[in-house]
Design an enzyme around this catalytic site. Structure first.
Site, PDB file in Angstrom:
ATOM      1  N   GLU A   1       3.925   6.763  -3.443  1.00  0.00           N
ATOM      2  CA  GLU A   1       5.137   7.401  -3.950  1.00  0.00           C
ATOM      3  C   GLU A   1       5.379   8.657  -3.121  1.00  0.00           C
ATOM      4  OE1 GLU A   1       5.475   7.788  -8.175  1.00  0.00           O
ATOM      5  OE2 GLU A   1       4.641   5.798  -8.513  1.00  0.00           O
TER       6      GLU A   1
ATOM      7  N   PHE B   1       0.818  -1.219   0.000  1.00  0.00           N
ATOM      8  CA  PHE B   1       0.000   0.000   0.000  1.00  0.00           C
ATOM      9  C   PHE B   1       0.848   1.264   0.000  1.00  0.00           C
ATOM     10  CE2 PHE B   1      -2.235  -3.437   2.264  1.00  0.00           C
ATOM     11  CZ  PHE B   1      -3.295  -3.613   1.402  1.00  0.00           C
ATOM     12  N   LEU B   2       2.112   1.155  -0.433  1.00  0.00           N
ATOM     13  CA  LEU B   2       2.990   2.327  -0.326  1.00  0.00           C
ATOM     14  C   LEU B   2       2.570   3.435  -1.286  1.00  0.00           C
ATOM     15  CD1 LEU B   2       5.131   2.537  -2.929  1.00  0.00           C
ATOM     16  CD2 LEU B   2       6.207   0.666  -1.745  1.00  0.00           C
TER      17      LEU B   2
ATOM     18  N   ALA C   1      -9.748  18.866  -3.871  1.00  0.00           N
ATOM     19  CA  ALA C   1     -10.259  19.018  -5.237  1.00  0.00           C
ATOM     20  C   ALA C   1      -9.191  19.674  -6.091  1.00  0.00           C
ATOM     21  CB  ALA C   1     -11.522  19.867  -5.213  1.00  0.00           C
TER      22      ALA C   1
ATOM     23  N   LYS D   1       2.172  13.942  -8.871  1.00  0.00           N
ATOM     24  CA  LYS D   1       1.995  14.500  -7.527  1.00  0.00           C
ATOM     25  C   LYS D   1       3.364  14.975  -7.043  1.00  0.00           C
ATOM     26  CE  LYS D   1       2.526  10.516  -4.474  1.00  0.00           C
ATOM     27  NZ  LYS D   1       1.862   9.662  -3.510  1.00  0.00           N
TER      28      LYS D   1
ATOM     29  N   GLY E   1      -3.744  10.811 -10.973  1.00  0.00           N
ATOM     30  CA  GLY E   1      -3.006  10.223 -12.078  1.00  0.00           C
ATOM     31  C   GLY E   1      -2.041   9.222 -11.487  1.00  0.00           C
TER      32      GLY E   1
ATOM     33  N   PHE F   1      -7.594  13.135   1.382  1.00  0.00           N
ATOM     34  CA  PHE F   1      -8.014  12.726   0.030  1.00  0.00           C
ATOM     35  C   PHE F   1      -9.296  13.407  -0.410  1.00  0.00           C
ATOM     36  CE2 PHE F   1      -5.495   9.586  -2.344  1.00  0.00           C
ATOM     37  CZ  PHE F   1      -4.367   9.682  -1.548  1.00  0.00           C
TER      38      PHE F   1
ATOM     39  N   CYS G   1      -0.916   3.981 -10.607  1.00  0.00           N
ATOM     40  CA  CYS G   1      -1.756   3.048  -9.837  1.00  0.00           C
ATOM     41  C   CYS G   1      -3.249   3.315  -9.950  1.00  0.00           C
ATOM     42  CB  CYS G   1      -1.329   3.060  -8.372  1.00  0.00           C
ATOM     43  SG  CYS G   1       0.399   2.602  -8.177  1.00  0.00           S
TER      44      CYS G   1
HETATM   45  C1  UGA Z   1      -1.698   5.138  -4.475  1.00  0.00           C
HETATM   46  C2  UGA Z   1      -2.297   4.777  -3.107  1.00  0.00           C
HETATM   47  O1  UGA Z   1      -2.501   5.963  -2.334  1.00  0.00           O
HETATM   48  C3  UGA Z   1      -1.355   3.835  -2.343  1.00  0.00           C
HETATM   49  O2  UGA Z   1      -1.947   3.449  -1.109  1.00  0.00           O
HETATM   50  C4  UGA Z   1      -1.110   2.591  -3.217  1.00  0.00           C
HETATM   51  O3  UGA Z   1      -0.219   1.685  -2.576  1.00  0.00           O
HETATM   52  C5  UGA Z   1      -0.515   3.026  -4.540  1.00  0.00           C
HETATM   53  O4  UGA Z   1      -1.420   3.932  -5.209  1.00  0.00           O
HETATM   54  C6  UGA Z   1      -0.297   1.796  -5.364  1.00  0.00           C
HETATM   55  O5  UGA Z   1      -1.268   1.132  -5.722  1.00  0.00           O
HETATM   56  O6  UGA Z   1       0.860   1.432  -5.590  1.00  0.00           O
HETATM   57  P1  UGA Z   1       0.171   6.876  -5.293  1.00  0.00           P
HETATM   58  O7  UGA Z   1      -0.196   6.471  -6.681  1.00  0.00           O
HETATM   59  O8  UGA Z   1       1.603   6.957  -4.903  1.00  0.00           O
HETATM   60  O9  UGA Z   1      -0.502   5.860  -4.233  1.00  0.00           O
HETATM   61  O10 UGA Z   1      -0.452   8.306  -5.064  1.00  0.00           O
HETATM   62  P2  UGA Z   1      -1.579   8.980  -4.166  1.00  0.00           P
HETATM   63  O11 UGA Z   1      -0.961   9.685  -3.044  1.00  0.00           O
HETATM   64  O12 UGA Z   1      -2.667   8.016  -3.879  1.00  0.00           O
HETATM   65  O13 UGA Z   1      -2.114  10.073  -5.201  1.00  0.00           O
HETATM   66  C7  UGA Z   1      -2.728   9.658  -6.423  1.00  0.00           C
HETATM   67  C8  UGA Z   1      -3.222  10.841  -7.205  1.00  0.00           C
HETATM   68  O14 UGA Z   1      -4.352  11.415  -6.567  1.00  0.00           O
HETATM   69  C9  UGA Z   1      -2.221  11.977  -7.397  1.00  0.00           C
HETATM   70  O15 UGA Z   1      -2.280  12.398  -8.755  1.00  0.00           O
HETATM   71  C10 UGA Z   1      -2.727  13.062  -6.468  1.00  0.00           C
HETATM   72  O16 UGA Z   1      -2.411  14.345  -6.918  1.00  0.00           O
HETATM   73  C11 UGA Z   1      -4.223  12.818  -6.502  1.00  0.00           C
HETATM   74  N1  UGA Z   1      -4.950  13.314  -5.309  1.00  0.00           N
HETATM   75  C12 UGA Z   1      -4.679  12.787  -4.083  1.00  0.00           C
HETATM   76  C13 UGA Z   1      -5.922  14.290  -5.447  1.00  0.00           C
HETATM   77  O17 UGA Z   1      -6.197  14.780  -6.562  1.00  0.00           O
HETATM   78  N2  UGA Z   1      -6.595  14.730  -4.332  1.00  0.00           N
HETATM   79  C14 UGA Z   1      -6.343  14.219  -3.104  1.00  0.00           C
HETATM   80  O18 UGA Z   1      -6.996  14.653  -2.137  1.00  0.00           O
HETATM   81  C15 UGA Z   1      -5.362  13.241  -2.971  1.00  0.00           C
END
Ligand code: UGA
Length: 442
Positions: free
Chosen positions: A159, A156-157, A261, A332, A266, A258, A269
């Site tokens: 990036e 569940f890590l 907005a 991100k 992207g 999370f 994952c």
């Molecule tokens: C995500 C999950 O959060 C991890 O738990 C999981 O292990 C990982 O995918 C995976 O499957 O390997 P990650 O892709 O590193 O992790 O990034 P997130 O922090 O989840 O962010 C994903 C996207 O959502 C980013 O583009 C971020 O900008 C966007 N985001 C996040 C939003 O637009 N709004 C938010 O409130 C949070």
């Protein structure tokens, strides 16, 4: 380093993002680890303590783990023979021309391991796979006839926080074969440090473990698209989605995390995982259960179009020939990953419409250039903003959140900031004489 009563010898097959971090973290925890990948260039970089991608804390971890002698790398799968636990951490990208996941690398990794397994060995899947894969692969492993078994242990890590998330996970999930108590005790030995620190553990069957992973990502994607749907409604009504998120986030059942907005999700994952999940549900005849995820995907993609429209509006209806500064390209902050990056997508769309896009990012310029050499890249926000008619903030890196409008005022041609991540204070920018526009806010 934590001292372990029973250090294990572990192989990690696939040293991409997930595997490289996992290998280094397991060595940090005291195990002896062999990282294996077919890509020699990647293996050489990792062995030299230089990850081929940006991840805070990983170079230090690789350097200390390789110096301790506990972490070595190889391109030869035969090196796995020394290990008793084998993590499979190869990629499962979206298949070309389909929503489904491509399992070629997972299948190949397990096949290539078979000749090197011994009695009592445990093969542990980490890759994100469609539900049903582990059961199929368990039969492949037991079919080798040496007395090895398989477990599925999703990761569940995040990036940017990968090192911390691997060493101190918020939960451990073991999917094990029926009656395979050996698998649980081996994984307990692997994660002894985290378990001693009180990390919760769920031991379950293969299908549940596989579903935990994709449903967690589907939930996160849904939460983000929910607030972005509210942003659309806010835009039609003069409401402010950031205040709305704060207010509903105070309800502990909802929670504020999370609910940011903006340009949406992207990366490597969430987008591919929700699509792969829908494709698998269709195969299982339960597509209706996940049809909402198609809406989650659409809401998410619409935000990119809205950003392009907003830029067009601010530029009096035509972006062609206008200079647009783009701050942020990574999907991100604290990452150089531009896979399905909303920021890079918006930059490319504007360039396709004839705008002169000058883009920058603290870490993701080279990864962006590799995919889109046609854009112009510079090193700093001030260089990007030189003579710009509008400035777009598309990835909320700290250095952009902390920007002082005065730094850009003297170089831009038009004082307009479009905040694609709702991450700066509008009052500060407006007081400095800038037009401030954002997604979901008046
Ligand atoms: C995500 C999950 O959060 C991890 O738990 C999981 O292990 C990982 O995918 C995976 O499957 O390997 P990650 O892709 O590193 O992790 O990034 P997130 O922090 O989840 O962010 C994903 C996207 O959502 C980013 O583009 C971020 O900008 C966007 N985001 C996040 C939003 O637009 N709004 C938010 O409130 C949070």
């Amino acid at each position: 380093m934590t001292s372990l009563s029973t250090p294990l010898t572990i192989s990690v097959i696939g040293c991409g993002y997930l595997g490289a971090v996992h290998a280094a973290a397991m060595a940090e925890l005291g195990h002896r680890v062999i990282g294996i990948d077919v890509d020699k260039a990647k293996i050489d970089l990792l062995a030299a303590g230089r990850p081929p991608f940006y991840e805070p804390g990983l170079p230090e971890l690789l350097t200390s783990a390789t110096a301790s002698g506990r972490l070595t790398f190889s391109t030869d799968i035969a090196a796995a023979a020394e290990a008793t636990v084998h993590f499979v951490a190869v990629g499962t990208p979206q298949r070309a021309g389909s929503n489904a996941a491509d399992l070629t690398y997972v299948d190949a990794a397990v096949e290539s391991l078979l000749p090197h397994l011994s009695e009592g060995d445990l093969v542990v899947g980490k890759s994100t796979v469609p539900v049903g894969t582990a059961e199929r692969l368990a039969a492949v492993v037991s079919g080798a006839g040496v007395g090895a078994t398989l477990a599925w242990n999703p990761e569940f890590l995040r990036e940017g926080f990968a090192v911390k998330d691997t060493i101190s996970p918020d939960r451990l999930v073991y999917g094990v074969g029926e009656g395979d108590e050996h698998a649980e005790s081996v994984l307990d030995a692997v994660y002894a440090a985290a378990l001693a620190a009180g990390t919760p553990k769920v031991v379950t069957g293969y299908a549940t473990a596989e579903l935990v992973k994709v449903s967690a990502n589907a939930f996160l994607a849904t939460k983000i698209s929910f607030i972005n749907a509210m942003a659309e409604v806010a835009e039609a009504t003069g409401a402010d989605v950031t205040q709305l998120a704060d207010a509903i986030g105070f309800d502990a059942r909802i929670g504020r995390r999370f609910l940011n907005a903006g340009l949406g999700f992207g990366g490597g994952c969430l987008p591919k995982d929700i699509r792969g999940f829908m494709a698998r549900a269709e195969e299982l005849g339960v597509e209706q259960a996940l049809s909402f995820l198609s809406e989650v995907d659409s809401i998410n993609l619409r935000r990119r179009g809205r950003m392009v429209d907003l830029a067009t509006e601010v530029l009096d209806g035509d972006v062609s020939g206008k200079r647009i500064a783009v701050l942020g390209l990574a999907f991100k902050p604290d990452s150089d990953d531009v896979r399905d990056s909303p920021a890079l997508d918006v930059a490319v769309r504007l360039a396709e419409l004839g705008a002169i896009v000058v883009a920058t990012d603290p870490e993701a310029v080279e990864t962006s250039r590799a995919r889109h050499p046609e854009l112009t890249y510079v090193s700093t926000a001030v260089e990007a903003a030189q003579d710009a008619d509008v400035v777009l903030l598309l990835t909320e890196w700290k250095q952009y959140r902390d920007l002082d409008p005065a730094e850009l005022t003297s170089v831009v041609s038009g004082r307009a900031l479009l905040d694609g991540r709702n991450c700066v204070n509008p009052v500060v920018w407006r007081e400095a004489g800038w037009t401030y526009r954002a997604l979901g806010r008046p």
